[in-house]
Scaffold this motif. Structure first.
Motif, short mmCIF file in Angstrom:
data_model
loop_
_atom_site.label_atom_id
_atom_site.label_comp_id
_atom_site.label_asym_id
_atom_site.label_seq_id
_atom_site.Cartn_x
_atom_site.Cartn_y
_atom_site.Cartn_z
N ASN A 60 -9.95 -9.39 5.02
CA ASN A 60 -10.98 -8.36 4.87
C ASN A 60 -11.31 -7.77 6.24
OD1 ASN A 60 -13.05 -9.90 6.14
ND2 ASN A 60 -13.41 -11.00 4.23
N GLU A 84 -3.44 0.95 14.80
CA GLU A 84 -3.33 0.36 13.47
C GLU A 84 -3.71 1.37 12.40
OE1 GLU A 84 -5.72 -3.14 13.81
OE2 GLU A 84 -4.15 -4.22 14.87
N TYR A 129 -9.13 8.67 7.53
CA TYR A 129 -8.19 9.36 8.40
C TYR A 129 -8.65 10.80 8.49
CZ TYR A 129 -5.58 5.32 6.74
OH TYR A 129 -5.19 4.07 6.38
N GLY A 187 2.47 0.49 7.43
CA GLY A 187 3.09 0.47 8.75
C GLY A 187 3.34 -0.95 9.21
N LEU A 197 -10.48 3.16 7.13
CA LEU A 197 -9.75 3.83 6.04
C LEU A 197 -10.03 5.32 6.01
CD1 LEU A 197 -10.00 1.16 3.23
CD2 LEU A 197 -7.97 1.89 4.46
N GLU A 202 -3.62 -0.82 6.50
CA GLU A 202 -3.53 -0.92 5.04
C GLU A 202 -2.83 -2.21 4.65
OE1 GLU A 202 -4.09 1.66 2.61
OE2 GLU A 202 -4.47 3.43 3.85
N VAL A 203 -1.80 -2.57 5.43
CA VAL A 203 -1.06 -3.80 5.14
C VAL A 203 -1.93 -5.02 5.44
CG1 VAL A 203 0.99 -5.14 5.72
CG2 VAL A 203 1.14 -2.66 5.60
N LEU A 204 -2.67 -4.97 6.55
CA LEU A 204 -3.53 -6.10 6.91
C LEU A 204 -4.60 -6.31 5.84
CD1 LEU A 204 -4.14 -5.54 10.74
CD2 LEU A 204 -2.44 -6.98 9.63
N LEU A 205 -5.12 -5.19 5.30
CA LEU A 205 -6.19 -5.29 4.31
C LEU A 205 -5.70 -5.92 3.00
CD1 LEU A 205 -8.08 -1.92 4.82
CD2 LEU A 205 -9.00 -4.21 5.14
N PRO A 253 0.83 -1.21 0.00
CA PRO A 253 0.00 0.00 0.00
C PRO A 253 0.86 1.26 0.00
CG PRO A 253 -0.18 -1.16 2.10
CD PRO A 253 0.75 -1.95 1.26
N THR A 276 -0.70 4.21 12.32
CA THR A 276 0.56 3.72 11.75
C THR A 276 0.33 3.09 10.39
OG1 THR A 276 0.27 1.63 12.86
CG2 THR A 276 1.60 3.26 13.99
N ARG A 277 -0.93 3.06 9.95
CA ARG A 277 -1.27 2.50 8.62
C ARG A 277 -0.97 1.00 8.51
NH1 ARG A 277 -3.05 7.19 8.92
NH2 ARG A 277 -2.83 8.73 7.24
N ILE A 278 -0.88 0.32 9.66
CA ILE A 278 -0.73 -1.13 9.61
C ILE A 278 -1.98 -1.73 8.98
CG2 ILE A 278 -0.62 -3.22 11.04
CD1 ILE A 278 0.97 -1.47 13.05
#
Lengths: 298, 419
Positions: free
Chosen positions: B234, B220, B404, A83, B402, B227-230, A79, B223-225
């Motif tokens: 889902n 999450e 912010y 993070g 999503l 986005e990585v998880l998504l 993305p 820190t935009r974690i």
């Protein structure tokens, strides 16, 4: 068969249209670039591909199937804003990301160790993420994206915020992956990076397609085909032929615009006996200029 | 399902192996026991010294009979009271002044003045540095009034024996009827303490785990974690994984505590230096304790998840979560009322309202004997509310994680829910 087929996707937020009727395909062994300024709809398009948000209309197919969550493990997605859990150990974080992509624990661990070694981070595997430098954390992100050996790699603004070493790293990685037959798609607002990497591009602006196609075709179709020549002698000779459309004379050099279908080397053959050429440079227009000339008119 | 499990595993491992978890898990039972034991230990260890009293009896009819009524002894066998009866003379003021001086210099503990007209209804005067010693004050008052009443009655012609017979007071014994029909003697203090300890633990853990999940969602996001998880899971999988993961952490803690509780029940009497009255609850209470914790956890952590999804900073979230936190505080405020009136209408009604029932129904079970139908009605209402809440919050979470920047307004949130 294309890995990714996108047909006429539309996404609206109330009155605002983020993505309007965009279509494109991405094939194996190709690097596909989505170009456009900030706010053009690149991230929205990618989020629709990733099934994070649903398009209002249009279809997205991956590997011949309509996009669904079970296909996510075949995609490596980096993305734009990303993070990591700062308090986790590097190896645990990577194993977690690998497992989320459907890998077995042992396989995830093996792959994590392999990539850490490859990126010279092997001795950091037991450190907490927050003990790593920013550049190292970026490498961990990249490993997390590709460690499950995906068939399609989607990178959203991969170069933003990266240090120069990692920009190079990711460029080389993209070319490696392309040579291995993976399909790669990335978005960027940096046209020059796209120019060096892409086979095909899509330019979008304010949600609308500006232009798409193979990079070299776009460059020869939309770029002005001109040459910058430094010489000694009588410059009039550049006008005395039928393969140029325009010549701009300067004290020590000329800018010559070639007719369609003619190359600079044909011109040189015609003038080489009359003038002494000291330097020659093809000055094709860049993607940036093409984008500005096309999008600026809208 | 694999993805939910992966997320559960991460949440669990990251929490359970943290120092704070281990400390909290071990410290709570210790504090619990301390709250039960320390007061009785303190009473035991209280160093006993004889009380030195001076008595000035201006009426001349009371003081002689007082040593008889104050003849109990300390644990070491010596008398509890050392009594010095002063003879009244013409200058009582001077005697009083001298005795006050003695109280002040702590040569005596107290000085009791019995007025001349005590029989006619004048008040006693008691001088002491420690006038808040209710036991002693009340005892002196009672002795003098008994002697005075005795005197009045005798003057009216009653025989001493008859008086004793007629003025005998009644005692009270409190006996609680438990579900098994067993009788156990428990007083208000015991009930209050055992209920209070349980309710406090429920309250603290529900808030703690709810807040922790809320904070971790905000973290999450910032820190935009997320986005990585998504990129691989889902939103529903992430939410479910987080709630279940934190839930297993809490369950682990509760199982440890409850095992501790069982040990106290079955071996407590042997281990405790004092009687383990405060821990004399039945084992099934502990199972209800876990059940209502889990139900409460799922309800409140889901709500806190919703708050985390729509906010961006801890401060903002704390503010937005105030109504939820308040719902947890209400049962805590009501605890004293509940102990006194476990079957009052308000407590009964609240024990069915899902936002209060996890704590209040549990307290009712501990204090009184609600029927199985009542208990399971409350549980089913809770489960139905949890399911609805999860469906609702899942919709908010999907969009919220999503978003912010600005916190969404209520109409905006309603729009997300309708999507």
């Amino acid at each position: 068969m294309p890995v990714l087929e996108i047909n006429n996707i539309v996404k609206k937020y109330g009155e605002y249209t983020a993505v309007n009727d965009v279509s494109f395909d991405v094939s194996e062994g190709h690097i596909y670039g989505i170009l456009g300024p900030n706010g053009a709809g690149k991230t929205t398009t990618i989020r629709m591909i990733m099934n994070i948000i649903a398009p209002d209309s249009g279809s997205i197919k991956l590997f011949g199937q309509t996009m669904n969550d079970s296909l996510k493990s075949r995609i490596g997605y980096l993305p734009e804003e990303r993070g990591l859990y700062q308090k986790m150990k590097v190896i645990d974080m990577l194993v977690f990301l690998g497992e989320l992509h459907g890998m077995k624990t042992a396989a995830a661990k093996e792959s994590a160790v392999f990539w850490l070694e490859k990126m010279q981070l092997g001795e950091k595997s037991q450190n907490n993420i927050d003990e790593l430098s920013k550049g190292m954390q970026q490498k961990i992100q990249i490993i997390g994206t590709i460690m499950h050996d995906p068939d399609l790699i989607i990178l959203d603004e991969p170069f933003s915020g990266l240090d120069p070493v990692n920009v190079n790293l990711i460029k080389n990685l993209m070319m490696d992956m392309r040579d291995k037959g993976k399909a790669i798609m990335f978005s960027t607002h940096m046209m020059d990076a796209a120019e060096k990497l892409c086979n095909e591009i899509l330019m979008i602006n304010k949600g609308n397609k500006v232009l798409d196609g193979k990079l070299n075709e776009i460059l020869s179709e939309y770029g002005k085909n001109s040459v910058h020549i430094e010489f000694h002698g009588d410059g009039k000779v550049f006008n005395q032929n039928d393969i140029v459309t325009k010549v701009d004379h300067y004290p020590n050099y000329v800018e010559v615009e070639m007719k369609e279908g003619h190359s600079p080397s044909q011109l040189i053959k015609k003038v080489i006996d009359t003038v002494e050429i000291t330097a020659i440079q093809s000055s094709k227009s860049s993607l940036n200029e093409i984008f500005i000339s096309l999008a600026g008119g809208n | 399902m694999d993805k939910i499990l992966t997320i559960i595993k991460r949440e669990y491992k990251e929490a359970v192996f943290k120092k704070s978890f281990i400390i909290m898990t071990l410290l709570t039972p210790i504090i619990m026991i301390a709250m039960g034991i320390v007061p009785s230990l303190l009473v035991r260890m209280d160093i006993e010294e004889p009380t030195v009293l001076s008595i000035l009896d201006e009426s001349g009819i009371i003081a002689d009979k007082m040593p008889e009524a104050l003849d109990d002894s300390l644990k070491d066998g010596t008398p509890r009271f050392i009594i010095n009866i002063l003879q009244p003379n013409s200058d009582t003021d001077q005697i009083i002044e001298a005795q006050k001086e003695n109280v002040n210099s702590e040569t005596i503990d107290g000085f009791l003045v019995i007025p001349k007209d005590i029989v006619e209804g004048d008040d006693l005067k008691y001088y002491s540095k420690n006038v808040a010693n209710f036991d002693l004050n009340r005892r002196l008052q009672k002795i003098v009034s008994t002697i005075t009443i005795d005197h009045r009655l005798q003057n009216s012609g009653f025989d001493h024996e008859v008086i004793n017979e007629l003025t005998k007071s009644v005692g009270i014994k409190t006996i609680k009827i438990t579900k098994e029909g067993e009788e156990s003697e428990r007083g208000f203090i015991d009930e209050f303490f055992s209920t209070f300890i349980f309710v406090l633990i429920l309250y603290v853990t529900l808030i703690m785990y709810g807040m922790s999940i809320m904070r971790s969602i905000i973290q999450e996001k910032t820190t935009r974690i997320i986005e990585v998880l998504l990129s691989s899971a889902n939103p529903f999988q992430i939410m479910a994984g987080k709630i279940l993961g934190q839930g297993s952490v809490g369950l682990t803690q509760y199982v440890i505590w409850v095992l501790f509780g069982f040990i106290l029940i079955f071996f407590g009497a042997r281990m405790m230096p004092v009687s383990a009255d405060a821990f004399s609850f039945s084992p099934e209470i502990l199972l209800y304790f876990i059940l209502f914790y889990l139900l409460g956890y799922f309800l409140f952590s889901t709500m806190y998840t919703g708050v985390g999804a729509i906010t961006n900073t801890d401060q903002e979230a704390q503010q937005a979560a105030t109504p939820i936190t308040f719902m947890l505080i209400i049962p805590l405020i009501l605890i004293s009322f509940m102990v006194k009136n476990p079957d009052s209408t308000i407590v009964q009604v609240l024990s069915y309202i899902p936002f209060f029932s996890p704590i209040i129904m549990f307290a009712r079970i501990n204090l009184s004997t609600p029927s199985m139908i009542e208990i399971w009605t409350s549980v089913l209402i809770l489960i139905a509310t949890i399911v609805l809440m999860i469906l609702l919050v899942a919709k908010i979470y999907r969009v919220g994680i999503l978003m912010y920047g600005k916190r969404p307004t209520l109409p905006e949130i309603m729009k997300w829910i309708r999507l």
